[in-house]
Design a protein around this motif. Structure first.
Motif, PDB file in Angstrom:
ATOM      1  N   LEU A 102      49.727  17.983  20.081  1.00 28.96           N
ATOM      2  CA  LEU A 102      51.119  17.627  20.431  1.00 28.96           C
ATOM      3  C   LEU A 102      51.966  18.441  19.645  1.00 28.96           C
ATOM      4  O   LEU A 102      51.488  18.653  18.322  1.00 28.96           O
ATOM      5  CB  LEU A 102      51.346  16.150  20.537  1.00 28.96           C
ATOM      6  N   TYR A 103      53.172  18.654  19.943  1.00 24.78           N
ATOM      7  CA  TYR A 103      54.297  19.327  19.007  1.00 24.78           C
ATOM      8  C   TYR A 103      54.699  18.117  18.321  1.00 24.78           C
ATOM      9  O   TYR A 103      54.912  17.027  18.792  1.00 24.78           O
ATOM     10  CB  TYR A 103      55.146  20.177  19.947  1.00 24.78           C
ATOM     11  N   ALA A 104      55.074  18.407  16.893  1.00 24.26           N
ATOM     12  CA  ALA A 104      55.455  17.323  16.103  1.00 24.26           C
ATOM     13  C   ALA A 104      56.963  16.879  16.626  1.00 24.26           C
ATOM     14  O   ALA A 104      57.125  15.659  16.450  1.00 24.26           O
ATOM     15  CB  ALA A 104      55.484  17.742  14.847  1.00 24.26           C
ATOM     16  N   ASN A 105      57.843  17.869  16.959  1.00 21.91           N
ATOM     17  CA  ASN A 105      59.269  17.374  17.177  1.00 21.91           C
ATOM     18  C   ASN A 105      59.877  18.421  17.658  1.00 21.91           C
ATOM     19  O   ASN A 105      59.420  19.439  17.832  1.00 21.91           O
ATOM     20  CB  ASN A 105      59.994  16.820  15.788  1.00 21.91           C
ATOM     21  N   PRO A 106      61.060  18.087  18.572  1.00 19.86           N
ATOM     22  CA  PRO A 106      61.750  19.049  19.105  1.00 19.86           C
ATOM     23  C   PRO A 106      62.380  20.297  18.437  1.00 19.86           C
ATOM     24  O   PRO A 106      62.417  21.509  18.874  1.00 19.86           O
ATOM     25  CB  PRO A 106      62.778  18.198  19.812  1.00 19.86           C
ATOM     26  N   ARG A 107      62.680  19.956  16.996  1.00 25.09           N
ATOM     27  CA  ARG A 107      63.586  21.135  16.270  1.00 25.09           C
ATOM     28  C   ARG A 107      62.369  22.086  16.090  1.00 25.09           C
ATOM     29  O   ARG A 107      62.750  23.289  16.255  1.00 25.09           O
ATOM     30  CB  ARG A 107      64.032  20.335  14.874  1.00 25.09           C
ATOM     31  N   ASN A 108      61.145  21.698  15.621  1.00 26.37           N
ATOM     32  CA  ASN A 108      60.245  22.821  15.234  1.00 26.37           C
ATOM     33  C   ASN A 108      59.827  23.544  16.512  1.00 26.37           C
ATOM     34  O   ASN A 108      59.394  24.821  16.379  1.00 26.37           O
ATOM     35  CB  ASN A 108      58.867  22.046  14.771  1.00 26.37           C
ATOM     36  N   THR A 109      59.920  22.781  17.712  1.00 29.51           N
ATOM     37  CA  THR A 109      59.431  23.360  18.922  1.00 29.51           C
ATOM     38  C   THR A 109      60.273  24.375  19.363  1.00 29.51           C
ATOM     39  O   THR A 109      59.929  25.431  19.659  1.00 29.51           O
ATOM     40  CB  THR A 109      59.090  22.256  19.837  1.00 29.51           C
ATOM     41  N   ALA A 110      61.603  24.160  19.280  1.00 26.38           N
ATOM     42  CA  ALA A 110      62.735  25.037  19.495  1.00 26.38           C
ATOM     43  C   ALA A 110      62.642  26.148  18.575  1.00 26.38           C
ATOM     44  O   ALA A 110      62.808  27.288  19.222  1.00 26.38           O
ATOM     45  CB  ALA A 110      64.085  24.279  19.227  1.00 26.38           C
ATOM     46  N   ALA A 111      62.604  26.108  17.241  1.00 23.39           N
ATOM     47  CA  ALA A 111      62.302  27.120  16.498  1.00 23.39           C
ATOM     48  C   ALA A 111      61.072  28.366  16.870  1.00 23.39           C
ATOM     49  O   ALA A 111      61.400  29.398  16.669  1.00 23.39           O
ATOM     50  CB  ALA A 111      62.244  26.603  14.916  1.00 23.39           C
ATOM     51  N   GLY A 112      60.169  27.391  17.119  1.00 26.52           N
ATOM     52  CA  GLY A 112      59.074  28.285  17.401  1.00 26.52           C
ATOM     53  C   GLY A 112      59.203  28.975  18.707  1.00 26.52           C
ATOM     54  O   GLY A 112      58.863  30.233  18.657  1.00 26.52           O
TER      55      GLY A 112
END
Ligand SMILES: [Zn+2]
Length: 673
Positions: A195-205
């Motif tokens: 799973l992705y850790a959080n929306p912020r890192n996912t957006a940055a990725g």
């Protein structure tokens, strides 16, 4: 201007207005069919005359060819970070510090804005056209990700109005809506992916994807919050006018913004906003307070080109506790993923005692330099599973030890694997006892083999009693039968017989269900269905090469390799053989065309429907004579869209295909019965 060029120009203007009305104003101007018609006309024009394609063409929003690498962008003015205030007192001392430089600051008024927890971006506009988009990077130099940013519908490719400077940088925050993040992780959980850790890192990725079509699939959104135009005159006198001006130029600006006359007003507005932040559809991690008159921004200046004096972030104490990290342990999930977690000295966070917390994966542990013996910050804010934020370095004991992933599986001793492009480490042994419990629970679950009455606790009980060690044992009547079950705690004659019947009934499940139930890495329900339809029998799939599997539409190379690797493993082939000998159906029935109100029609599902699962909706459509496919084409009769639909919905709209909600689908299904 020749006719074709004039028409292309006109089409761009109309489509641009329509996108803005739809996404930013939430007030559609064109019907989907009209939009589609005009969009295709422009696409055709540009295909015939590539010289007519401009950098602001709406046709660029669908994504571009993958880039090889990112170029660098030097920001016109550094992108600053904000100082924090954690209390009203902190805000008051901020004001008195500023008053020593500009005494009139207290009388100028302030703006308050919600602080969006995303990734900051810098959008360069030249003569009103988006010329370049970049990440924040280190604040001075970022990476050029223009193609990716063009796929975000809130970012205007051409500005409205005329009052903008000829060259300027608009700064905004790109974020992933909470619902999109949750839907994404649900899909990944179903496919057995980390799973992705959080929306912020996912957006940055997502912003840093080399293939902008992948960025587009994520469904990023953007709020603009400031503009820099050194050497040019901005037509605003205050921060509030600036925000309203950005909105008038066509940007999406966060709506919970306001102006107050003094610091007491700031404290009141902050108190009003704080309880609302958790309920917003995007992550918000505070309130930004800015001095309203722009003239005072210049006067106050920055602290060492890092932080502006005229703005501050009012943060709220997160639910964080500091406790001792006693040990880092590893458990094995059903796909074999090794999940490191922290054993903590028990501590209370938000009224709950926490003694374990997730550490996600080895890369994150190394990146945060978390060591066994450290004092660590732990939070459970917004997430059900507590997580370790990071170590408190000043308190690090001399004997704190860095963590390394074990080379052998802690449950079975098999040598672990780490695929080159993944952050997770896996135990490859499908019979690994660590994987067994989780994998049997998944095998029996609804959506998989659907063995009613076989939940987590009962699986645990059967394993402990030595009745089962893998899913094939379930079908071995020497092992699992009414007599042996009744000998266990919690089984009466009736419930034992019911479970045995439910296990026997599950033998009829088609190949697609069995493939999903086996928990092959990356194979979710959708992929299992595609594979079963294409290969028809387990035998054919077992013999297929990764290349042959990869040729199936909708199956990417990662899935294809995972499937081929699964069948290459001798223990997995033995397991399949035992299941076959037990009489499981190893083939996919050719769906006899049912007669019904949807006969002969093809549908596409997207997003989360309010009551029907995707599997259930598919079954009902098929029972009514229709079929469901994964991709939108001109043959699609309708797209059934739920909450947080994917890019399929836009494509369907572009093709002028009718959009149904669940209620409409149920009406149509009912119409024939
Ligand atoms: Zn293992």
């Amino acid at each position: 201007m020749p006719d074709a060029a004039r028409r292309a120009d006109e089409l761009r203007r109309i489509l641009h207005r329509a996108i803005h009305a739809y996404y930013v104003l939430d007030a559609p101007e064109l019907s989907d069919a009209e939009y589609d018609h005009l969009f295709r006309e422009l696409q055709d024009l540009e295909a015939a005359r590539p010289d007519l394609r401009t950098p602001d063409s709406p046709t660029l929003r669908v994504g571009a060819e993958p880039a090889e690498r990112f170029e660098k962008h030097r920001h016109l003015v550094p992108m600053l970070s904000l100082a924090n205030a954690f209390s009203d007192d902190d805000l008051r001392s901020w004001e008195s510090r500023n008053a020593r430089i500009a005494p009139e600051v207290g009388a100028g008024g302030y703006t308050v804005e919600v602080k969006i927890d995303g990734a900051a971006v810098c959008l360069t506009y030249r003569d009103g056209v988006l010329a370049r988009g970049a990440t924040r990077g280190n604040g001075v130099v970022g990476e050029v990700v223009t193609a990716n940013l063009r796929t975000i519908p809130d970012i205007p490719l051409r500005l409205d109005g005329t009052s903008w400077p000829a060259l300027m940088e608009v700064r905004g925050e790109v974020y992933l809506p909470k619902a999109a993040f949750e839907a994404l992780n649900r899909r990944r959980a179903q496919a057995g992916e980390p799973l992705y850790a959080n929306p912020r890192n996912t957006a940055a990725g997502a912003l840093r994807q080399l293939d902008s079509r992948l960025t587009r699939e994520r469904g990023l959104r953007c709020f603009a919050f400031t503009v820099e135009a050194p050497g040019e005159r901005l037509p605003f006198r205050t921060q509030r006018e600036l925000l309203d001006g950005l909105a008038a130029w066509g940007f999406r600006v966060e709506p919970h913004r306001g102006r107050v006359t003094d610091l007491a007003g700031v404290c009141g507005a902050v108190a009003e906003l704080e309880p609302q932040l958790d309920g917003l559809p995007f992550g918000a991690d505070g309130v930004v307070v800015k001095v309203d008159p722009l003239a005072l921004h210049d006067e106050l200046g920055t602290v060492g080109d890092r932080e502006p004096r005229w703005a501050i972030a009012r943060k709220f104490a997160p639910e964080v506790a500091i406790t001792k990290l006693l040990a880092i342990k590893v458990n094995v999930g059903r796909t074999g993923a090794l999940n490191p977690y922290a054993e903590l000295e028990p501590t209370e966070i938000g009224g709950v005692t926490v003694s374990t917390a997730t550490l996600h994966n080895a890369d994150l542990i190394a990146a945060k330099d978390i060591r066994v013996g450290d004092w660590v910050e732990v939070t459970r804010a917004g997430e059900v599973i507590p997580q370790v934020l990071g170590p408190v370095r000043e308190k690090r004991p001399a004997d704190a030890r860095p963590f390394t992933m074990p080379e052998r599986c802690p449950a079975c001793g098999a040598e672990v694997e780490r695929p080159a492009d993944e952050v997770m480490t896996y135990c490859p042994n499908v019979s690994c006892p660590g994987r067994v419990l989780e994998s049997i629970v998944h095998f029996a679950s609804r959506g998989a083999m659907d063995i009613r009455g076989l939940g987590y606790e009962r699986v645990q009980k059967l394993i402990e009693a030595g009745l089962i060690a893998d899913v094939a044992d379930l079908y071995d009547t020497e092992r699992v039968n009414p007599e042996r079950l009744q000998a266990l705690d919690g089984f009466a004659e009736k419930s034992a017989q019911q479970l045995v019947d439910a296990i026997a009934a599950s033998k009829k499940q088609p190949l697609s269900t069995l493939l999903f139930a086996l928990g092959i890495r990356h194979v979710g329900e959708g992929a299992a269905e595609l594979l079963a339809r294409r290969f028809g029998t387990m035998d054919a799939l077992t013999k297929a090469s990764a290349a042959a599997i990869g040729e199936v539409r909708g199956i990417g190379p990662t899935i294809a390799e995972a499937v081929a690797a699964f069948f290459a493993e001798i223990r997995n082939r033995e397991l399949i053989d035992r299941l076959r000998e037990s009489g499981l159906k190893m083939s996919e029935p050719r769906r006899a065309a049912a007669h019904g109100p949807l006969e002969g029609q093809t549908f596409v599902l997207t997003g989360t429907l309010p009551t029907l699962s995707r599997t259930e909706a598919t079954k009902q459509i098929e029972a009514a004579g229709g079929s469901v496919t994964g991709s939108v084409s001109k043959m699609t009769a309708a797209i059934v869209a739920g909450e947080e639909p994917g890019s399929k919905l836009e494509k369907a709209k572009a093709l002028g295909i009718p959009v149904w909600d669940e209620a409409e689908l149920l009406r149509r299904l009912k119409a024939g019965s």
